[in-house]
Design a protein around this motif. Structure first.
Motif, PDB file in Angstrom:
ATOM      1  N   ALA B  41      43.502  38.108  54.435  1.00  0.00           N
ATOM      2  CA  ALA B  41      44.549  39.615  54.227  1.00  0.00           C
ATOM      3  C   ALA B  41      43.872  40.745  53.741  1.00  0.00           C
ATOM      4  O   ALA B  41      44.008  41.858  54.119  1.00  0.00           O
ATOM      5  CB  ALA B  41      44.906  38.423  52.890  1.00  0.00           C
ATOM      6  N   CYS B  98      50.064  43.217  48.644  1.00  0.00           N
ATOM      7  CA  CYS B  98      50.814  41.738  47.757  1.00  0.00           C
ATOM      8  C   CYS B  98      50.097  40.866  48.142  1.00  0.00           C
ATOM      9  O   CYS B  98      49.603  40.455  47.625  1.00  0.00           O
ATOM     10  CB  CYS B  98      52.450  41.803  48.031  1.00  0.00           C
ATOM     11  N   ALA B  99      49.594  40.750  49.789  1.00  0.00           N
ATOM     12  CA  ALA B  99      49.147  39.777  50.445  1.00  0.00           C
ATOM     13  C   ALA B  99      46.886  39.910  49.834  1.00  0.00           C
ATOM     14  O   ALA B  99      47.059  38.910  49.131  1.00  0.00           O
ATOM     15  CB  ALA B  99      48.807  39.992  52.490  1.00  0.00           C
ATOM     16  N   GLY B 102      47.659  38.923  46.140  1.00  0.00           N
ATOM     17  CA  GLY B 102      47.753  37.139  46.203  1.00  0.00           C
ATOM     18  C   GLY B 102      46.728  36.955  45.905  1.00  0.00           C
ATOM     19  O   GLY B 102      46.488  35.299  45.413  1.00  0.00           O
ATOM     20  N   VAL B 103      45.145  36.637  47.216  1.00  0.00           N
ATOM     21  CA  VAL B 103      44.244  36.336  47.672  1.00  0.00           C
ATOM     22  C   VAL B 103      43.153  36.420  46.389  1.00  0.00           C
ATOM     23  O   VAL B 103      42.761  35.463  45.592  1.00  0.00           O
ATOM     24  CB  VAL B 103      43.421  36.535  48.356  1.00  0.00           C
ATOM     25  N   ILE B 105      43.569  36.729  43.004  1.00  0.00           N
ATOM     26  CA  ILE B 105      44.069  36.397  41.994  1.00  0.00           C
ATOM     27  C   ILE B 105      43.941  34.443  41.941  1.00  0.00           C
ATOM     28  O   ILE B 105      43.350  34.494  41.274  1.00  0.00           O
ATOM     29  CB  ILE B 105      45.918  36.569  41.403  1.00  0.00           C
ATOM     30  N   LEU B 106      44.062  34.451  43.428  1.00  0.00           N
ATOM     31  CA  LEU B 106      43.681  32.635  43.702  1.00  0.00           C
ATOM     32  C   LEU B 106      42.198  32.404  43.382  1.00  0.00           C
ATOM     33  O   LEU B 106      42.226  31.809  43.245  1.00  0.00           O
ATOM     34  CB  LEU B 106      44.053  33.128  45.091  1.00  0.00           C
ATOM     35  N   PHE B 107      41.518  33.472  43.803  1.00  0.00           N
ATOM     36  CA  PHE B 107      39.810  33.617  44.526  1.00  0.00           C
ATOM     37  C   PHE B 107      40.184  33.847  42.431  1.00  0.00           C
ATOM     38  O   PHE B 107      38.604  32.860  42.035  1.00  0.00           O
ATOM     39  CB  PHE B 107      39.116  34.823  44.467  1.00  0.00           C
TER      40      PHE B 107
END
Lengths: 158, 158
Positions: B41, B98-99, B102-103, B105-107
């Motif tokens: 991403a 956005c992609a 998303g990554v 926030i995951l990290f």
């Protein structure tokens, strides 16, 4: 003006039914996939697709009402309302689908999380995200048509 | 018709300069953050923002040219070209931002990757993504204005 997919027409009704159906399928598949709650993006996808189901279902009901009673839905106030609602839901749907796709690609390609963790149902994440993209595409068609109608109204009144 | 931000006006020029500047800042910050290549991403964000820099820079040059020679850029062919280019780049920019979000926030939130791995510069990812969102917002303004102009042309010729 009668365009393909404009509100109160049969093509518009089918577009709305498609949006509603694919969004509902996306919510159901994602919610039944185990391990979706590990990523915020997947929870956001469920919330955003839930909102899209509500919005599209409301417009399905309005379209059926207009078709049965042969009412004209193309007045300025209604079309303005549709434009704002369509653009907000379309932007939210695209952002949720892309955020989820970013995370799904990270799980599947960039790291070994999908291969290591057996209880993560990665293929279901991917199917759900594909449904979300189809639903967004149908919504994008509707929102462009309503925006076109609104600008044509504004131009004709000048 | 002279709208705020339409091509060949001073406000349009400033919008394009803003898009170009924020997109370039996003590319530079992301490319200089260590560990960005772990996520597809983030690489996609660099590619998409690079495309936006090229597109916006071309339009900055065109706007300066039109302003200096006092040319009217609002003919049907040019505006159609701007609409297609704007919508394609705006959709790509939003999806990349956005992609990446998303990554990121995951990290940062969902897992402990940011706290565990010292060599990942998570705050730089976030700054770069914020720049990408600002750049997308400015591009969305431009693309709505050009779409409005195109539909107004179409309606006036009926």
């Amino acid at each position: 003006m009668v365009l393909f997919g404009s509100p109160g027409t049969v093509s518009g009704l089918f577009l709305r039914i498609g949006q509603c159906g694919f969004a509902a399928a996306s919510v159901v598949i994602m919610a039944s996939a185990s391990g979706f709650s590990t990523a915020t993006a997947f929870c956001y996808l469920i919330a955003s697709m839930g909102l899209q189901v509500l919005w599209s279902f409301t417009l399905v009901c309005l379209d059926i009402h207009a078709l049965r009673l042969k009412k004209d839905m193309q007045n300025h106030v209604l079309v303005s309302l549709f434009v704002v609602g369509d653009w907000v839901t379309a932007t939210l749907s695209l952002s949720a689908a892309c955020a989820s796709a970013g995370v799904a690609i990270l799980f599947d390609r960039d790291t070994v999380i999908c291969r290591r963790m057996e209880k993560m149902s990665c293929s279901m994440f991917q199917i759900s995200i594909a449904m979300a993209f189809i639903s967004w595409f149908l919504l994008a068609v509707s929102s462009h048509v309503t925006f076109f109608l609104l600008v044509a109204f504004a131009a004709s009144q000048q």
